[in-house]
Design a protein around this motif. Structure first.
Motif, PDB file in Angstrom:
ATOM      1  N   LYS A   1      15.274 -24.939  -6.576  1.00 40.89           N
ATOM      2  CA  LYS A   1      14.031 -24.482  -7.203  1.00 40.89           C
ATOM      3  C   LYS A   1      12.915 -24.254  -6.183  1.00 40.89           C
ATOM      4  CE  LYS A   1      15.032 -26.831 -11.571  1.00 40.89           C
ATOM      5  NZ  LYS A   1      14.636 -27.924 -12.491  1.00 40.89           N
ATOM      6  N   GLY A   2      13.092 -24.775  -4.986  1.00 42.74           N
ATOM      7  CA  GLY A   2      12.054 -24.625  -3.968  1.00 42.74           C
ATOM      8  C   GLY A   2      12.027 -23.264  -3.294  1.00 42.74           C
ATOM      9  N   ILE A   3      13.020 -22.434  -3.551  1.00 45.08           N
ATOM     10  CA  ILE A   3      13.059 -21.075  -3.004  1.00 45.08           C
ATOM     11  C   ILE A   3      12.153 -20.177  -3.837  1.00 45.08           C
ATOM     12  CG2 ILE A   3      14.567 -19.085  -2.572  1.00 45.08           C
ATOM     13  CD1 ILE A   3      16.855 -21.073  -2.094  1.00 45.08           C
ATOM     14  N   ASN A   4      11.489 -19.257  -3.206  1.00 47.10           N
ATOM     15  CA  ASN A   4      10.584 -18.333  -3.888  1.00 47.10           C
ATOM     16  C   ASN A   4      11.400 -17.212  -4.531  1.00 47.10           C
ATOM     17  OD1 ASN A   4       8.321 -16.985  -4.786  1.00 47.10           O
ATOM     18  ND2 ASN A   4       7.857 -16.059  -2.803  1.00 47.10           N
ATOM     19  N   TRP A   5      11.766 -17.403  -5.796  1.00 49.94           N
ATOM     20  CA  TRP A   5      12.662 -16.483  -6.480  1.00 49.94           C
ATOM     21  C   TRP A   5      11.932 -15.317  -7.120  1.00 49.94           C
ATOM     22  CZ3 TRP A   5      17.604 -17.157  -5.472  1.00 49.94           C
ATOM     23  CH2 TRP A   5      18.068 -18.436  -5.130  1.00 49.94           C
ATOM     24  N   SER A   6      12.639 -14.204  -7.231  1.00 54.09           N
ATOM     25  CA  SER A   6      12.132 -13.019  -7.923  1.00 54.09           C
ATOM     26  C   SER A   6      13.215 -12.501  -8.862  1.00 54.09           C
ATOM     27  CB  SER A   6      11.752 -11.923  -6.924  1.00 54.09           C
ATOM     28  OG  SER A   6      10.736 -12.354  -6.039  1.00 54.09           O
TER      29      SER A   6
END
Length: 384
Positions: free
Chosen positions: A81-86
């Motif tokens: 969840k710490g990744i900047n997702w798009s």
């Protein structure tokens, strides 16, 4: 009791683990990073020592990026969840994933509209590599995979998978919940970007402890915010590691026990695996010789943890586990093991699977008694 549920939580622990926890609780007791007095400094030094030991053991270059969590699940949630997702981002995982990976990915699918591909590999290195290469897209952001199935004990060819990911610049998250303490892991050598593991399984440490180790320059956003004992005047979490990710009071007694467990593992690193492997092979060979038993673990030539996954005839796995507990004083795990995609793959969703898992503290005598019990149980059901 014969305890064959080591893959769920190890028992017994080395005596050093409990001793370290009692010392931290009764003799230190202070909050690390929340004061400059002697006891706070002692607690903080123990925390720092544990980071350094974990980084050294698992091949992480920077101990500041060895982060503490209550368990491997929390560590995996931070990693994912710490990744900047798009929307439209893509993740590759395997059908052998525990819900600790599958459910965070399902959350991201719902919240951000990411896409997830689950590959099987069919227990074959070439097949896994081919499936990975076929699944990679320009928008693939992460390869998340378990090091070994918690159901069958099958060890995945992580180095090969990481090489495929590295060829395309894709970071690798490895769930070492089953392998940490059983197999040697070096993040730098294996090409692992993020490594998550619990303290209470193969490492023989206490429950309530887990870690996430980072290698390289990859950054994450913290999923938890709050007091860190430093930069208290700022409204946001500090940007420095590890404080950025460790809001709130750490489990100091638990980490002390984990440090002791890591120290025991480090000093005995090359002596525990062969015994476990021998016991596991003896167990599997004995089960395969019993008429009416279906085994799901790989053949002896495949890399395998000391886990035997099997069923008795068409009897529900939970029923067999209850018989073992009530009549033979033997503890095993049965059911779906929080890994439903694995059971879809094995065609065992309705029956579940009985899992017997070992540690270095189990014995050949226990293996023999267990096999006798399974022989008796199977024969009794065959007579019905």
């Amino acid at each position: 009791m014969i305890y064959f549920d080591q893959a769920a939580s190890s028992r017994p622990k080395p005596p050093e683990v409990g001793e370290a926890m009692v010392h931290a609780l009764n003799s230190i007791g202070a909050n690390p990073g929340r004061g400059s007095h002697l006891l706070a400094r002692e607690a903080a030094q123990m925390i720092a020592d544990t980071r350094e030991r974990a980084a050294r053991l698992f091949g992480s270059s920077d101990p500041r990026k060895a982060l503490f969590f209550p368990n491997a699940t929390a560590a995996l949630n931070q990693a994912i969840k710490g990744i900047n997702w798009s929307e439209g981002d893509h993740v590759i995982a395997t059908v052998f994933e525990h819900n600790s990976i599958r459910r965070p990915l399902a959350y991201l699918q719902r919240k951000y509209g990411i896409k997830v591909t689950y590959v099987s590999g069919n227990d074959d290195t070439v097949s896994l590599e081919n499936q990975l290469r076929e699944s990679i897209r320009p928008e693939t952001r992460l390869l998340a995979l378990t090091h070994a199935s918690n159901v069958t004990g099958t060890v995945l060819p992580v180095e090969h998978a990481a090489t495929v990911a590295s060829d395309h610049g894709i970071p690798v998250l490895l769930d070492a919940s089953q392998t940490a303490g059983h197999l040697q892991i070096n993040m730098r050598e294996m090409g692992i970007t993020m490594l998550a593991f619990p303290g209470h399984k193969g490492l023989l440490g206490p429950q309530g402890t887990g870690m996430l180790l980072m290698e390289g320059s990859m950054d994450l956003e913290p999923v938890q915010h709050g007091g860190t004992g430093s930069f208290s005047e700022e409204p946001e979490n500090p940007q420095q590691w590890p404080e950025k990710f460790e809001s709130g009071t750490l489990n100091t007694p638990g980490i002390a026990g984990l440090n002791a467990a890591l120290n025991v593992y480090e000093s005995d690193e090359h002596n525990n695996v062969p015994r476990e492997t021998m016991l596991g092979r003896s167990l599997m060979k004995g089960l395969q010789a019993i008429d009416g038993i279906t085994c799901y673990s790989p053949d002896k030539d495949h890399c395998q943890l000391p886990i035997a996954a099997f069923n008795v005839l068409d009897i529900p796995s939970q029923e067999i586990a209850m018989v073992l507990d009530a009549h033979y004083d033997i503890a095993v795990r049965a059911g779906l093991h929080c890994s439903p995609l694995t059971h879809d793959f094995l065609n065992t969703t309705q029956q579940g699977v009985i899992r017997a898992s070992l540690s270095k503290y189990n014995t050949e005598e226990e293996i023999n008694r267990f096999l006798e019990a399974i022989q008796e149980i199977t024969a009794s059901y065959q007579m019905l």
